[in-house]
Enzyme design. Structure first.
Site, PDB file in Angstrom:
ATOM      1  N   LYS A 179      72.679  -4.458 -29.960  1.00 13.87           N
ATOM      2  CA  LYS A 179      71.694  -4.035 -28.949  1.00 13.87           C
ATOM      3  C   LYS A 179      71.402  -2.534 -28.919  1.00 13.87           C
ATOM      4  O   LYS A 179      71.025  -1.982 -27.892  1.00 13.87           O
ATOM      5  CB  LYS A 179      72.086  -4.511 -27.536  1.00 13.87           C
ATOM      6  CG  LYS A 179      72.523  -5.945 -27.427  1.00 13.87           C
ATOM      7  CD  LYS A 179      71.746  -6.913 -28.266  1.00 13.87           C
ATOM      8  CE  LYS A 179      70.329  -7.150 -27.835  1.00 13.87           C
ATOM      9  NZ  LYS A 179      69.660  -8.072 -28.792  1.00 13.87           N
ATOM     10  N   SER A 233      71.593  -4.491 -22.057  1.00 12.18           N
ATOM     11  CA  SER A 233      70.851  -5.291 -23.029  1.00 12.18           C
ATOM     12  C   SER A 233      71.722  -6.445 -23.547  1.00 12.18           C
ATOM     13  O   SER A 233      71.265  -7.582 -23.682  1.00 12.18           O
ATOM     14  CB  SER A 233      70.414  -4.377 -24.183  1.00 12.18           C
ATOM     15  OG  SER A 233      69.707  -5.092 -25.152  1.00 12.18           O
ATOM     16  N   HIS A 248      76.770  -5.638 -37.757  1.00 12.82           N
ATOM     17  CA  HIS A 248      77.314  -5.042 -36.533  1.00 12.82           C
ATOM     18  C   HIS A 248      78.811  -4.743 -36.690  1.00 12.82           C
ATOM     19  O   HIS A 248      79.500  -4.471 -35.707  1.00 12.82           O
ATOM     20  CB  HIS A 248      77.143  -5.996 -35.347  1.00 12.82           C
ATOM     21  CG  HIS A 248      75.721  -6.212 -34.918  1.00 12.82           C
ATOM     22  ND1 HIS A 248      74.830  -5.169 -34.762  1.00 12.82           N
ATOM     23  CD2 HIS A 248      75.038  -7.335 -34.597  1.00 12.82           C
ATOM     24  CE1 HIS A 248      73.663  -5.659 -34.377  1.00 12.82           C
ATOM     25  NE2 HIS A 248      73.756  -6.963 -34.266  1.00 12.82           N
TER      26      HIS A 248
HETATM   27  S1  PPS Z   1      70.631  -6.955 -32.097  1.00 16.47           S
HETATM   28  O1  PPS Z   1      70.531  -8.355 -31.616  1.00 16.47           O
HETATM   29  O2  PPS Z   1      71.961  -6.429 -31.830  1.00 16.47           O
HETATM   30  O3  PPS Z   1      70.253  -6.801 -33.488  1.00 16.47           O
HETATM   31  O4  PPS Z   1      69.612  -6.142 -31.173  1.00 16.47           O
HETATM   32  P1  PPS Z   1      69.018  -4.714 -31.495  1.00 16.47           P
HETATM   33  O5  PPS Z   1      67.821  -4.858 -32.334  1.00 16.47           O
HETATM   34  O6  PPS Z   1      70.084  -3.779 -31.943  1.00 16.47           O
HETATM   35  O7  PPS Z   1      68.597  -4.192 -30.046  1.00 16.47           O
HETATM   36  C1  PPS Z   1      67.689  -4.877 -29.234  1.00 16.47           C
HETATM   37  C2  PPS Z   1      67.222  -3.894 -28.195  1.00 16.47           C
HETATM   38  O8  PPS Z   1      66.306  -2.971 -28.826  1.00 16.47           O
HETATM   39  C3  PPS Z   1      65.041  -3.071 -28.199  1.00 16.47           C
HETATM   40  N1  PPS Z   1      63.983  -2.831 -29.176  1.00 16.47           N
HETATM   41  C4  PPS Z   1      63.182  -1.759 -29.131  1.00 16.47           C
HETATM   42  N2  PPS Z   1      63.142  -0.705 -28.282  1.00 16.47           N
HETATM   43  C5  PPS Z   1      62.175   0.223 -28.502  1.00 16.47           C
HETATM   44  N3  PPS Z   1      61.253   0.139 -29.483  1.00 16.47           N
HETATM   45  C6  PPS Z   1      61.262  -0.891 -30.362  1.00 16.47           C
HETATM   46  N4  PPS Z   1      60.361  -0.949 -31.323  1.00 16.47           N
HETATM   47  C7  PPS Z   1      62.262  -1.898 -30.195  1.00 16.47           C
HETATM   48  N5  PPS Z   1      62.566  -3.047 -30.853  1.00 16.47           N
HETATM   49  C8  PPS Z   1      63.616  -3.603 -30.210  1.00 16.47           C
HETATM   50  C9  PPS Z   1      65.029  -4.486 -27.611  1.00 16.47           C
HETATM   51  O9  PPS Z   1      64.039  -4.631 -26.642  1.00 16.47           O
HETATM   52  C10 PPS Z   1      66.455  -4.558 -27.072  1.00 16.47           C
HETATM   53  O10 PPS Z   1      66.654  -3.712 -25.936  1.00 16.47           O
HETATM   54  P2  PPS Z   1      66.465  -4.189 -24.422  1.00 16.47           P
HETATM   55  O11 PPS Z   1      66.993  -3.057 -23.589  1.00 16.47           O
HETATM   56  O12 PPS Z   1      67.249  -5.453 -24.244  1.00 16.47           O
HETATM   57  O13 PPS Z   1      64.997  -4.391 -24.214  1.00 16.47           O
END
Ligand code: PPS
Length: 287
Positions: free
Chosen positions: A41, A130, A100
């Protein structure tokens, strides 16, 4: 599907990952491979998309060739979904992979070959927020329980992929000894063009400024949310129950304030100081 966590070298991971640990540990990187590693996340998918766009010189159509989890295979769940290990082994290098795993559990072949690694860290409060929402969707993780229970579990590192504190410090301490680009989610939010340029340089690419700006636009939260090849909405239901939430949830800094009580924040802060004591790693936290 088992919802338990089992410790691998002291790090709790989903049973299904622990059960396949020997194969994961033996994974053979190839020269030139790039690993995107994060605590869950923290902006993994965002950086996966940016990297794919940079490698394909901003060509949005090419980047819609397959869902992001196929374009950038997920190392420790390859045995549970496509592309599986055989397909990934057959992919020509340089490949881009996602993981991860904490530093000490990254398959040693990556370090032996001096592969490039992009690490993304996000402040603990937003990461936990998240992760709490996400763990409602993950079918191989324990039920997240109440928010109060989750806060306690997170501080103890009793969640999938273990302690956030150990994870972010682990890579931070090793970043200068290996080929690691250490990024922060908060920096990406604040100045995506600057951070995207950093990634481009790390990948030894030299794209014109206009192309970089397009890449920033294409990888923005709203664009990715609308793009079924980037938003993980087709991620296999056996692993991610899409009826329980949305992967592209908010994508903001400071959302933790909608969850933490004043008391929880005080206790968290006290514990945070203890767990991060002595580390030069500092986060920008929207207070
Ligand atoms: S995972 O499942 O661990 O691979 O998730 P990960 O991609 O690391 O993190 C998901 C969170 O990143 C947000 N997200 C973004 N934020 C800003 N800009 C972009 N382009 C973007 N893409 C993914 C996503 O909404 C999750 O955060 P939260 O706070 O839950 O919205």
């Amino acid at each position: 599907m088992s919802r338990h966590l089992t410790a691998v070298e002291g790090v709790p991971v989903a049973d299904l990952i622990a059960a396949n640990w020997q194969e994961i540990w033996a994974f053979q990187a190839k020269p030139g491979d790039l690993l995107i590693d994060t605590y869950p996340k923290s902006g993994t998918t965002w950086v996966q998309e940016i990297v794919d766009l940079i490698r394909n010189e901003g060509d949005a159509e090419i980047c819609r060739r397959a869902p992001i989890y196929e374009r950038v295979p997920f190392l420790e769940v390859m045995h549970l979904m496509k592309p599986g290990l055989e397909e990934v082994n057959a992919m020509p290098p340089p490949r881009v992979l996602k993981s991860h795993l904490p530093f000490q559990l990254v398959p040693p072949s990556f370090w032996k070959l001096n592969c490039k690694v992009i690490y993304v860290a996000r402040n603990a409060r937003d990461t936990m927020t998240s992760f709490y929402h996400f763990d409602h969707m993950v079918t191989f993780h324990p039920d997240p329980g109440t928010w109060e229970q989750y806060v306690q579990r997170f501080m103890k590192g009793d969640v999938g992929w273990g302690s956030w504190y150990d994870h972010v410090k682990g890579f931070w301490e090793k970043k200068d000894k290996h080929n690691i680009l250490y990024l922060f989610y908060e920096d990406l939010k604040k100045d995506p063009l600057k951070e995207t340029r950093k990634i481009m340089r790390f990948l030894e690419k030299d794209l014109p400024e206009e192309m970089l700006k397009r890449i920033v636009h294409q990888s923005s939260f709203n664009q990715m949310k609308e793009n079924s090849m980037s938003n993980n909405s087709t991620f296999p239901m056996e692993i991610l129950d899409h009826t329980k939430g949305s992967f592209m949830r908010k994508g903001t800094v400071g959302d933790w304030k909608t969850m933490f009580t004043v008391r929880q924040n005080e206790l968290f802060e006290e514990d945070y100081r203890r767990q991060m004591e002595g580390s030069s790693l500092k986060f920008q936290v929207a207070m």
